[in-house]
Design a protein around this motif. Structure first.
Motif, short mmCIF file in Angstrom:
data_model
loop_
_atom_site.label_atom_id
_atom_site.label_comp_id
_atom_site.label_asym_id
_atom_site.label_seq_id
_atom_site.Cartn_x
_atom_site.Cartn_y
_atom_site.Cartn_z
N SER A 79 0.85 -1.19 0.00
CA SER A 79 0.00 0.00 0.00
C SER A 79 0.89 1.24 0.00
O SER A 79 2.10 1.17 0.16
N ARG A 80 0.25 2.39 -0.16
CA ARG A 80 1.04 3.62 -0.17
C ARG A 80 1.78 3.82 1.15
O ARG A 80 2.96 4.14 1.17
N LYS A 81 1.10 3.61 2.25
CA LYS A 81 1.78 3.80 3.54
C LYS A 81 2.86 2.76 3.76
O LYS A 81 3.91 3.05 4.33
N GLY A 82 2.62 1.52 3.29
CA GLY A 82 3.62 0.49 3.43
C GLY A 82 4.89 0.84 2.66
O GLY A 82 6.01 0.67 3.17
N GLU A 83 4.74 1.33 1.45
CA GLU A 83 5.89 1.72 0.64
C GLU A 83 6.60 2.94 1.25
O GLU A 83 7.83 3.01 1.25
N GLN A 84 5.81 3.90 1.77
CA GLN A 84 6.41 5.08 2.37
C GLN A 84 7.20 4.72 3.62
O GLN A 84 8.31 5.24 3.85
N LEU A 85 6.68 3.82 4.43
CA LEU A 85 7.38 3.43 5.65
C LEU A 85 8.63 2.62 5.34
O LEU A 85 9.62 2.70 6.07
N ALA A 86 8.59 1.84 4.25
CA ALA A 86 9.78 1.09 3.86
C ALA A 86 10.89 2.03 3.42
O ALA A 86 12.07 1.80 3.71
N ALA A 87 10.51 3.11 2.72
CA ALA A 87 11.50 4.06 2.21
C ALA A 87 11.96 5.04 3.28
O ALA A 87 13.13 5.44 3.31
N HIS A 88 11.05 5.45 4.14
CA HIS A 88 11.34 6.42 5.20
C HIS A 88 10.75 5.89 6.51
O HIS A 88 9.61 6.23 6.86
N PRO A 89 11.46 5.04 7.22
CA PRO A 89 10.91 4.37 8.39
C PRO A 89 10.79 5.23 9.65
O PRO A 89 11.34 4.93 10.70
N LYS A 90 10.06 6.32 9.49
CA LYS A 90 9.72 7.19 10.62
C LYS A 90 8.27 7.61 10.44
O LYS A 90 7.80 7.77 9.31
N ALA A 91 7.57 7.82 11.56
CA ALA A 91 6.15 8.16 11.46
C ALA A 91 5.69 8.89 12.70
O ALA A 91 6.42 8.99 13.70
N ALA A 92 4.47 9.39 12.63
CA ALA A 92 3.83 10.05 13.78
C ALA A 92 2.41 9.54 13.89
O ALA A 92 1.75 9.23 12.89
N LEU A 93 1.92 9.45 15.12
CA LEU A 93 0.55 9.03 15.42
C LEU A 93 -0.15 10.14 16.18
O LEU A 93 0.48 10.84 16.98
N CYS A 94 -1.44 10.29 15.93
CA CYS A 94 -2.24 11.25 16.69
C CYS A 94 -3.59 10.64 17.04
O CYS A 94 -4.39 10.33 16.15
N PHE A 95 -3.80 10.41 18.32
CA PHE A 95 -5.09 9.95 18.83
C PHE A 95 -5.89 11.17 19.26
O PHE A 95 -5.35 12.06 19.95
N HIS A 96 -7.17 11.23 18.89
CA HIS A 96 -8.04 12.31 19.36
C HIS A 96 -9.34 11.70 19.82
O HIS A 96 -10.06 11.07 19.03
N TRP A 97 -9.63 11.84 21.11
CA TRP A 97 -10.85 11.30 21.69
C TRP A 97 -11.78 12.47 22.02
O TRP A 97 -11.65 13.10 23.09
N LYS A 98 -12.69 12.74 21.11
CA LYS A 98 -13.56 13.91 21.25
C LYS A 98 -14.44 13.83 22.49
O LYS A 98 -14.69 14.84 23.15
N SER A 99 -14.90 12.62 22.83
CA SER A 99 -15.78 12.47 23.99
C SER A 99 -15.08 12.82 25.29
O SER A 99 -15.73 13.18 26.27
N LEU A 100 -13.77 12.70 25.32
CA LEU A 100 -12.99 13.01 26.52
C LEU A 100 -12.24 14.33 26.42
O LEU A 100 -11.62 14.76 27.39
N ALA A 101 -12.26 14.94 25.23
CA ALA A 101 -11.50 16.17 24.98
C ALA A 101 -10.03 15.95 25.29
O ALA A 101 -9.39 16.74 25.99
N ARG A 102 -9.48 14.87 24.73
CA ARG A 102 -8.09 14.51 24.96
C ARG A 102 -7.40 14.15 23.65
O ARG A 102 -8.05 13.70 22.69
N GLN A 103 -6.10 14.31 23.64
CA GLN A 103 -5.29 13.97 22.46
C GLN A 103 -3.94 13.43 22.93
O GLN A 103 -3.41 13.87 23.94
N VAL A 104 -3.43 12.47 22.16
CA VAL A 104 -2.08 11.95 22.40
C VAL A 104 -1.35 11.93 21.07
O VAL A 104 -1.86 11.39 20.09
N ARG A 105 -0.15 12.50 21.06
CA ARG A 105 0.70 12.50 19.86
C ARG A 105 1.96 11.71 20.16
O ARG A 105 2.58 11.88 21.22
#
Length: 210
Positions: A79-105
């Motif tokens: 997939s596109r993300k699979g190929e991108q991660l193979a070429a550049h093995p760094k990433a970021a994640l962002c969780f957003h829980w609207k019901s709790l008004a919280r976020q984790v990066r």
């Protein structure tokens, strides 16, 4: 479900989490609370990568595991993300829980999960999801919905009632965090933010201006 307004936000912002020393344990607690309040997929997370031209790309995936070693998700490696991660093995994640008004990066390098780990997770998926992994040529052009359904039917017939092995092009990645940031909504935009970075055998905790 009532979403938190300004008054409720003030109640959510206790500040207690800002004194915690273990971000992985804290993340687990927040995820558990999100699973009780989010209507759908509390483990959904935005995954950001970059392509060969350095352009950013982002999409939602599902977190399938986490511990001190990192945060795990699965995908078609072609997939596109699979190929991108193979070429550049760094990433970021962002969780957003609207019901709790919280976020984790979270951000850091990624690495493939061991084959036996991917096999075990793949075997735990619903049968139709396993068939879908064989039928889908993820991220590539699809002429029609009928073509996809035809591919699913062909794979269903091919495997019959037998076992369905993990496709060689389907596996997982583990993001090993070099930074984890927690954000909790506060009244009048006076949020609580805490950033954790690895330090020795533990974590350095630092509060941030909202």
């Amino acid at each position: 479900m009532k979403l938190p307004g300004k008054d409720a936000s003030a109640e959510l912002t206790s500040g207690d989490f800002t004194e915690r020393g273990d971000p992985v344990a804290l993340f687990g607690e927040w995820l558990n609370e999100a699973e009780a309040s989010e209507p759908v997929d509390a483990n959904a997370v935005a995954l950001a990568t970059v392509d060969a031209d350095g352009m950013p790309d982002v999409r939602m995936v599902l977190l399938k595991g986490f511990d001190e070693a990192g945060f795990v998700f699965y995908t078609n490696l072609e997939s596109r993300k699979g190929e991108q991660l193979a070429a550049h093995p760094k990433a970021a994640l962002c969780f957003h829980w609207k019901s709790l008004a919280r976020q984790v990066r979270i951000r850091g390098p990624v690495s493939p999960v061991p084959g036996e780990e991917a096999d075990a997770y793949f075997a735990s998926r619903p049968r139709l999801s396993r068939i879908g992994a064989w039928a889908s040529r993820q991220s590539r052009p699809l002429e029609s919905r009928f073509a996809l359904e035809k591919a699913v039917a062909a794979e269903t017939a091919r495997f019959g009632a037998g076992s369905i092995p993990r496709p060689p092009y389907w596996s997982g990645f583990r993001l090993s965090p070099v930074q984890i940031e927690f954000w909790n909504n506060g009244a009048f935009r006076l949020h609580d933010r805490v950033r954790f970075t690895p330090q020795g055998d533990g974590w350095l905790r630092q509060r941030l201006y909202p």
